[in-house]
Design an enzyme around this catalytic site. Structure first.
Site: not given
Lengths: 443, 443
Positions: B49, B272
């Site tokens: 990402e 995360h």
């Protein structure tokens, strides 16, 4: 494993030109192809441009006795057009879609719509594992001014990467297909040098076919002279390539092609000629410990490495040229879009003037207003789509260029690792411990 | 090659949540990540990402001293978001784009726009060749009613195929990334069973992190409870997996994750948690002839094979369910399109009636006519696009199903090849000579 009798493998490759309703005599030709394959019983059949699944299913049914194992590589709306029929069990398949494949607005060339890809099938030939690849690269419509050159070079780059990285576990590698490149074209050299694949045409002692091995020939009734100009006798763009490993030798006993006509038939199988190669596979135990490293052809000598560096550098230059083109096109699209936007504002401004100043004296030119507005919106929509498309193209070309830069760096590193003369002396190598295992002597 | 000291390799993996202007504190977090990576000096850093190339370039510049070798995997308009930073030279890279990745009209989920893929980099770690993979699969938005399950299963299928086929030449394999799957989810089992990859979390004797190794946790301020419901403590969807070969052993000495906060900072690196694994690589010479076949984990016992058959069959069922859904959606799109067309004809008919019958008595309802026509065209356009999109989805699902059918056939064949009891006795195997080399005794 003791040496056994060589395994004979007959490989067939044909670009079927199977565009339903557009290709001439499409259905009749598939019947002819099916009959011939049934009769000839090749071990491995690699077909390209089987665009319709119905035609694939027709062949599958027809060949169910002779070729029980088969796979049709599906991709995109139309499909990849790639199919494989085999006498031997197919254990596994994988499809890799090329990142670039022409332009959607070049609809008359059509390449963009058929998702070009390379298909891989893992077969067991006797006690050997064979990785069989089938592919079809972007066509070359104008050799003098080839606007697809960068795309084809990137496809060749991805093809060689895919083959190299997926074939380490294979005993033999066989590639068949329509590469749309002449034997000495950049992409073809890149593919052969990097993978170590050998060309059946140049390797075989027995060739039966047209002069020079050409597969797109003037004698084929489906081919117009214009297509192969200025090569009057035709061009060679369909190939069967192969290589062995430390665990198996492979050689080509004979290669034959069709010659533009089929006996007892008014027309040939396709606009391309079909190739049939008789290969012989020999399992062997190498003198070394059986380690794969013994068969790292392209990187086995400084000469090969230096040649490879030159080829990759040349390819990188072509990709940079393509990148420059794509950036210019994107710029043009952006500029046209801005002009469309300006036109829209101007129109709104003109429309606003009579509204405020003139009142209802003069009738408002409604039709022209709507037509012009529609034009502006059409321009904006088209240029936005083109802008996105060119951005994708630029990203892909940049990605390919990045990979080539990495590859050249790594090849230079390996080249530095080579001693000036054989055998290797560890003092001449750099001390960072970053050489590939192939170059590391036992420590 | 004599045994040498084990090579320590520290691997880092993080989903950076790097959507510019949308992700919270994006730029500040990249600064934090950069500082931390600079200080920690991991050997291999795998990021997901990293949607903006500018952020990648920022990290590249910042890490130029500690991680001189780096690659950003470009793809699509937005990119793959995948990046790798390495202390060791990257010899080669390859990107494989998954054939399915959600739906474009689910714009709020966004997965479709970031071209999900798996990136591979070939590194030399001392005298060993490591294939390092980084990937990010489609997110799971609703575990109870997961409309993306088939897509994620196909992605897992393609991921394991890609890893299996590209890693035969590698001494060790390392995979890091956000798999968006719980440890026992179908795709995860498919990946681990087929490739033989081992999970750092379950393999390590020393784990320091949240309970259960969860990487999406309630304590992270960027995470809402809703996202991880009903798993109050969080879920484990980020992984570092690894495997060795006949030429090298690999083990995980320790694994640690962040715990939702960073010391001296108001917020964590990402939504995360980050993973850090300390791996040890040991080059070894196997007792056999050094043949790769010695390390075919997933297919080395009938029990494993049978389990694999079950998992592939389960995955095939899921893909079939997805296929059924996609076919129904395509049918709905087609029906809506036909209704749009019917409406258009009806409108033209209604417009024609006053034209012929009434003359200019009543004023023609121009505005309604145009609005309705615009609506019809919008319906036709949308349904056509959806029809094409679902056709592509169906082809991809069919392709995946074909591959699974092949795989099950091949696995069954191998299972049949296994004798009821060890050691092998050639009389119990089928006589077609189609077994893979691993099962062939010396002849």
């Amino acid at each position: 494993m003791a040496n056994m009798d060589p395994i004979p493998v007959r490989v067939f490759s044909l670009n079927c030109w199977g565009i339903r309703y557009l290709s001439k005599y499409c259905s009749q030709r598939y019947h002819m192809i099916g009959d011939m394959l049934c009769k000839e019983k090749h071990d491995i059949v690699l077909l390209q441009e089987v665009w319709s699944e119905k035609d694939y299913l027709f062949l599958k049914k027809k060949l169910s006795c002779t070729h029980p194992y088969t796979h049709y590589f599906k991709s995109g709306v139309i499909g990849s057009g790639l199919a494989i029929f085999s006498k031997y069990r197919i254990h596994d398949t994988l499809l890799y879609r090329y990142s670039l494949n022409g332009y959607p607005y070049m609809a008359h060339h059509g390449d963009w719509f058929g998702g070009k890809a390379v298909g891989m099938a893992v077969l067991s030939l006797g006690n050997l594992t064979a990785n069989v690849y089938v592919t079809h690269l972007h066509a070359e419509y104008n050799r003098e001014k080839d606007s697809y050159l960068a795309h084809r070079v990137v496809q060749a780059l991805e093809l060689q990467q895919f083959i190299r990285h997926t074939s380490a576990g294979a005993d033999v590698v066989i590639l068949g297909g329509d590469l749309n490149m002449h034997p000495q074209d950049l992409g073809n050299r890149l593919l052969r040098s990097y993978t170590g694949l050998r060309d059946a045409y140049t390797e075989t002692p027995n060739f039966d076919g047209c002069e020079g091995g050409v597969t797109l020939i003037a004698d084929n009734p489906f081919i117009s002279k214009k297509e192969i100009f200025p090569f009057e006798k035709g061009i060679r763009i369909d190939y069967i390539l192969f290589k062995g490993s430390s665990r198996a030798d492979i050689r080509c006993d004979s290669l034959s092609t069709t010659k533009g006509s089929v006996a007892d038939s008014p027309f040939p199988y396709s606009d391309h000629e079909a190739l049939t190669a008789e290969l012989k596979l020999d399992s062997c135990v190498s003198a070394e410990t059986g380690n794969d490293e013994a068969f790292k052809t392209p990187e086995s000598s400084p000469g090969n490495l230096a040649e490879l560096v030159d080829i990759v550098t040349e390819a990188r230059t072509e990709v940079k040229v393509g990148l420059h083109c794509a950036e210019r096109m994107r710029y043009t699209a952006a500029r046209t879009g801005v002009m469309g936007l300006a036109l829209l504002f101007l129109e709104l401004l003109i429309a606003a003037v009579p509204w405020f100043a003139l009142g209802a004296e003069q009738p408002f030119p409604q039709t022209s207003f709507y037509l012009l507005a529609a034009l502006c919106f059409a321009i904006l929509l088209t240029t936005s789509l083109l802008y996105i498309f060119y951005t994708i193209e630029i990203k892909s070309l940049q990605g390919a260029e990045d990979q080539m830069r990495l590859a050249v760096g790594s090849l230079h590193e390996k080249l530095r690792g080579f001693p000036v003369t054989q055998p290797q002396s560890s003092s001449q190598r750099s001390s960072e411990g970053q050489e590939p295992p192939a170059l590391d002597p036992e420590e």
